[in-house]
Design an enzyme around this catalytic site. Structure first.
Site, mmCIF file in Angstrom:
data_model
loop_
_atom_site.group_PDB
_atom_site.id
_atom_site.type_symbol
_atom_site.label_atom_id
_atom_site.label_comp_id
_atom_site.label_asym_id
_atom_site.label_seq_id
_atom_site.Cartn_x
_atom_site.Cartn_y
_atom_site.Cartn_z
ATOM 1 N N GLU A 135 0.358 -0.978 0.245
ATOM 2 C CA GLU A 135 -0.185 0.193 -0.045
ATOM 3 C C GLU A 135 0.669 1.301 0.108
ATOM 4 O O GLU A 135 2.309 1.705 0.101
ATOM 5 C CB GLU A 135 -1.251 -0.340 1.327
ATOM 6 C CG GLU A 135 -2.376 -1.512 1.534
ATOM 7 C CD GLU A 135 -3.018 -1.443 2.391
ATOM 8 O OE1 GLU A 135 -2.788 0.106 3.422
ATOM 9 O OE2 GLU A 135 -3.999 -1.904 2.653
ATOM 10 N N GLU A 372 9.057 -7.857 -3.917
ATOM 11 C CA GLU A 372 8.963 -8.790 -3.691
ATOM 12 C C GLU A 372 9.810 -8.977 -1.891
ATOM 13 O O GLU A 372 10.582 -9.826 -1.343
ATOM 14 C CB GLU A 372 9.171 -10.737 -3.877
ATOM 15 C CG GLU A 372 7.717 -10.674 -4.891
ATOM 16 C CD GLU A 372 7.671 -11.875 -5.229
ATOM 17 O OE1 GLU A 372 8.317 -12.886 -4.174
ATOM 18 O OE2 GLU A 372 7.079 -11.876 -6.692
HETATM 19 C C1 LIG Z 1 7.682 -2.202 -10.261
HETATM 20 C C2 LIG Z 1 6.686 -2.774 -8.622
HETATM 21 C C3 LIG Z 1 6.573 -4.163 -9.115
HETATM 22 C C4 LIG Z 1 5.979 -3.920 -7.476
HETATM 23 N N1 LIG Z 1 4.280 -5.314 -7.269
HETATM 24 C C5 LIG Z 1 3.640 -5.248 -6.443
HETATM 25 C C6 LIG Z 1 2.773 -6.753 -6.791
HETATM 26 O O1 LIG Z 1 2.644 -6.626 -7.722
HETATM 27 N N2 LIG Z 1 2.182 -6.299 -5.617
HETATM 28 C C7 LIG Z 1 2.726 -6.202 -4.164
HETATM 29 O O2 LIG Z 1 2.099 -5.854 -3.503
HETATM 30 N N3 LIG Z 1 3.645 -5.418 -4.275
HETATM 31 C C8 LIG Z 1 4.305 -4.745 -5.755
HETATM 32 N N4 LIG Z 1 5.387 -4.499 -4.869
HETATM 33 C C9 LIG Z 1 6.059 -3.562 -4.341
HETATM 34 C C10 LIG Z 1 7.359 -3.855 -3.596
HETATM 35 O O3 LIG Z 1 7.464 -5.171 -2.624
HETATM 36 C C11 LIG Z 1 7.691 -3.082 -2.608
HETATM 37 O O4 LIG Z 1 7.916 -1.764 -3.393
HETATM 38 C C12 LIG Z 1 8.511 -3.110 -1.547
HETATM 39 O O5 LIG Z 1 8.710 -4.074 -0.993
HETATM 40 C C13 LIG Z 1 9.425 -1.819 -0.745
HETATM 41 O O6 LIG Z 1 8.251 -1.324 0.070
HETATM 42 P P1 LIG Z 1 8.570 0.083 -0.194
HETATM 43 O O7 LIG Z 1 8.214 0.766 -1.852
HETATM 44 O O8 LIG Z 1 7.067 0.541 0.440
HETATM 45 O O9 LIG Z 1 9.912 0.815 0.527
HETATM 46 P P2 LIG Z 1 10.068 1.264 2.420
HETATM 47 O O10 LIG Z 1 9.297 0.329 2.808
HETATM 48 O O11 LIG Z 1 10.097 2.500 2.415
HETATM 49 O O12 LIG Z 1 11.460 0.870 2.155
HETATM 50 C C14 LIG Z 1 12.324 2.346 1.944
HETATM 51 C C15 LIG Z 1 13.531 1.909 1.407
HETATM 52 O O13 LIG Z 1 13.326 1.447 3.506
HETATM 53 C C16 LIG Z 1 14.535 0.171 4.335
HETATM 54 N N5 LIG Z 1 14.080 -0.339 4.464
HETATM 55 C C17 LIG Z 1 12.884 0.414 5.353
HETATM 56 N N6 LIG Z 1 12.982 -1.134 6.574
HETATM 57 C C18 LIG Z 1 13.579 -1.933 6.384
HETATM 58 C C19 LIG Z 1 14.420 -1.852 7.569
HETATM 59 N N7 LIG Z 1 13.622 -2.292 8.789
HETATM 60 N N8 LIG Z 1 15.903 -2.033 8.202
HETATM 61 C C20 LIG Z 1 16.340 -1.696 7.060
HETATM 62 N N9 LIG Z 1 15.776 -1.120 5.463
HETATM 63 C C21 LIG Z 1 14.969 -0.364 5.635
HETATM 64 C C22 LIG Z 1 13.731 -0.364 2.333
HETATM 65 O O14 LIG Z 1 14.532 -1.682 2.135
HETATM 66 C C23 LIG Z 1 14.381 0.261 1.345
HETATM 67 O O15 LIG Z 1 15.466 0.735 0.810
HETATM 68 C C24 LIG Z 1 5.958 -3.859 -6.931
HETATM 69 C C25 LIG Z 1 7.149 -1.940 -6.674
HETATM 70 C C26 LIG Z 1 7.400 -2.558 -7.723
HETATM 71 C C27 LIG Z 1 8.055 -0.376 -7.639
#
Ligand SMILES: Cc1cc2nc3c(=O)[nH]c(=O)nc-3n(C[C@H](O)[C@H](O)[C@H](O)COP(=O)(O)OP(=O)(O)OC[C@H]3O[C@@H](n4cnc5c(N)ncnc54)[C@H](O)[C@@H]3O)c2cc1C
Length: 387
Positions: A135, A372
Site C-alpha cells: 500500500e 517481493e
Molecule cells: C515495479 C514494482 C512492482 C511491484 N509489484 C508488486 C505487486 O505486484 N504486489 C505487491 O503487493 N507489491 C508490489 N511491489 C511493491 C514492493 O514489494 C515494495 O515496493 C517493496 O516491498 C518496498 O516497499 P516500499 O517501496 O514501500 O519501500 P519502503 O518500505 O518505504 O523502504 C524504503 C527503504 O527503506 C529500507 N527499509 C525499510 N525497512 C527497513 C528495515 N527494517 N531495515 C532496513 N532497511 C529498511 C528499504 O529496504 C528501502 O531501501 C512492487 C514494487 C515495484 C516498484
C-alpha cells in the site's frame, strides 16, 4: 534437512525433462518474445505478443496443478520458464512469475471451491492473477496495511488502496490482503479473491518506471467492493501468514528472473567483445576483459546453484525454505545488478545507449533487488531464519 518426502528427484541438477523444457522455452522466447523486447521497453507497453506465445504453448502459468487443468510443473520447471523468458525480456517474465505469485495463496490455503473457480481460467490462459499486498504507506512493513474488509452477513465489504500492483488492469483476478481485525495487526489480516469486474474496483495510471517498462504497475482502488464471504482464502486472520508463506516460494521466481536478465547480458557481452576491435585486436583478447567475463560467469553460476537448490526446497516444502527463498532472491538479484552493470561496461559507450540491449537489462535488473521485499528485508528474513 527435513522433507515432506515429496518428489524424489535431485533438483540441484536439472533432469533431462528440465533440460528439454529449457530448450523449448528458449526457442520460443528467441522466436516470439525477443523480437519485441526493445520496442516493448521503448513504448512502455504490455508485451501482448509474449502473453499470446506463452498461452499458445501452455507456458504462462505452468505451476497450476494438473487437477485444475494446469501443466503441474514443479518449482524448478517454473524457475526455468521464468529464467528463459527473462533472458530475452524481463517484462514478459512477469507473466508466468506474477501468475504464480497471485494464485499461490489460493493453491496453498484456498477452499476447493476457490481452486476450482479461479485456477482453471488461469491454466486455460483466459485470466491472469495479481497479488495485492503493498500500500502507499505499507511497503516493507506490509502488516501496517490499512485496507479494510468488514463482514456484512454473507459478504465482506472492502475499502482501500493497494499500490505497485504488477499486471493490475490486465489481470482478471486479484489476491487482496485486508484488515479484518485492526486490534490484531498481522493476525487481523485476511486474504480474499477480488475480480476485476467486481463493482467498486478501479485502477490508477501506470507508474513511469526505470525498468520492466512493459509490465504494467498500477494502484488498485477498492471502493465499497462487496464480495461473497466464500471468496476469503483460508480462515479469517490467516491472510498475512498466507501472504508470507507465498513469498517463501515466489522469491525464488524473482531469483530466476534475476538469473535470466544476467544471463542475457552476459551472453550479449560475450559475443560483443569478440567482434569489437581496439588496438588492432578483439577486446576479448585483453586479460582485463577476460577476467571480468570470468567473474560474471562465476557469480551467475553460484546464483543459479543457490536458486535451483531453493527451488528444490520449495518443491519439498523443507523447513529451511524461508532462509533459502530469501537468500536466493537476495544473492541472485545482487549478482544480476553486478553482471548487467559489467555488461554495459564491456560494451563501452555503446553499452550506454538503447541501441544495445544491455542498457535495458541493467535497468530491468534493479527491480529484482526491490520487489517481493527489498534486499535489506531479505537480510532481516535470513537473519531471523538462519539454517
Ligand atoms: C515495479 C514494482 C512492482 C511491484 N509489484 C508488486 C505487486 O505486484 N504486489 C505487491 O503487493 N507489491 C508490489 N511491489 C511493491 C514492493 O514489494 C515494495 O515496493 C517493496 O516491498 C518496498 O516497499 P516500499 O517501496 O514501500 O519501500 P519502503 O518500505 O518505504 O523502504 C524504503 C527503504 O527503506 C529500507 N527499509 C525499510 N525497512 C527497513 C528495515 N527494517 N531495515 C532496513 N532497511 C529498511 C528499504 O529496504 C528501502 O531501501 C512492487 C514494487 C515495484 C516498484
Amino acid at each position: 534437512m527435513a522433507s515432506t518426502g515429496k518428489p524424489d528427484f535431485d533438483l540441484y541438477r536439472p533432469s533431462e525433462e528440465h533440460d528439454a523444457l529449457r530448450d523449448a522455452i528458449r526457442s520460443l522466447a528467441e522466436a516470439k518474445i525477443l523480437p519485441h523486447a526493445a520496442e516493448v521497453d521503448e513504448a512502455s507497453r504490455f508485451p501482448q505478443e509474449a502473453l499470446d506465445a506463452l498461452v499458445a504453448s501452455d507456458l504462462h502459468a505452468v505451476h497450476v496443478p494438473e487437477e485444475y487443468g494446469g501443466a503441474g510443473a514443479d518449482a524448478l520447471a517454473t524457475v526455468i520458464v521464468i529464467e528463459e523468458v527473462a533472458r530475452v525480456c524481463a517484462s514478459s517474465s512477469l507473466i508466468p512469475a506474477v501468475n504464480k505469485l497471485g494464485s499461490l495463496p489460493v493453491i496453498l490455503s484456498g477452499s476447493e471451491e476457490l481452486k476450482r473457480t479461479y485456477l482453471r481460467p488461469l491454466a486455460e490462459g483466459s485470466a491472469m492473477f495479481s497479488y495485492c499486498l503493498s500500500e502507499p504507506d505499507a511497503g516493507s512493513d506490509a502488516a501496517g496495511m490499512k485496507t479494510r474488509a468488514v463482514r456484512d452477513g454473507d459478504h465482506y465489504i472492502l475499502n482501500g488502496v493497494k499500490r505497485w500492483i504488477t499486471n493490475a488492469g490486465v489481470s482478471e483476478y486479484y489476491t487482496v490482503m485486508a484488515v479484518t481485525d485492526p486490534d490484531k495487526r498481522s493476525k487481523g489480516i485476511s486474504a480474499f479473491v477480488v475480480e476485476k469486474s467486481d463493482p467498486g474496483v478501479s485502477f490508477g495510471a501506470p507508474e513511469k518506471k526505470l525498468g520492466i517498462k512493459g509490465s504494467p504497475t498500477r494502484e488498485v482502488y477498492l471502493d465499497n467492493v462487496r464480495i461473497p464471504a466464500t471468496r476469503m482464502i483460508g480462515d479469517e486472520g490467516t491472510g498475512f501468514a498466507t501472504a508470507m508463506k507465498t513469498l517463501d516460494h515466489t522469491r525464488i521466481t524473482i531469483a530466476a528472473q534475476a538469473l535470466g536478465i544476467a544471463q542475457g547480458a552476459l551472453d550479449y557481452a560475450k559475443g560483443y567483445v569478440k567482434e569489437r576491435k581496439q588496438f588492432g585486436k578483439p577486446v576479448a583478447d585483453f586479460q582485463g576483459v577476460q577476467f571480468m567475463l570470468a567473474d560474471m560467469a562465476m557469480k551467475l553460476e553460484a546464483a543459479r546453484q543457490l536458486t535451483y537448490s531453493a527451488a528444490a526446497k520449495s518443491e519439498r516444502v523443507d523447513s529451511d525454505l524461508t532462509f533459502f527463498g530469501a537468500a536466493a532472491k537476495c544473492f541472485a538479484s545482487d549478482v544480476a545488478m553486478e553482471v548487467t552493470t559489467d555488461a554495459v561496461q564491456l560494451l563501452g559507450g555503446y553499452g550506454y545507449t538503447r541501441d544495445y540491449p544491455v542498457e535495458r537489462m541493467m535497468r530491468d535488473a534493479k527491480i529484482t533487488q526491490i520487489y517481493e521485499g527489498t534486499n535489506q528485508i531479505q537480510r532481516i528474513v535470513m537473519a531471523r531464519n538462519l539454517p
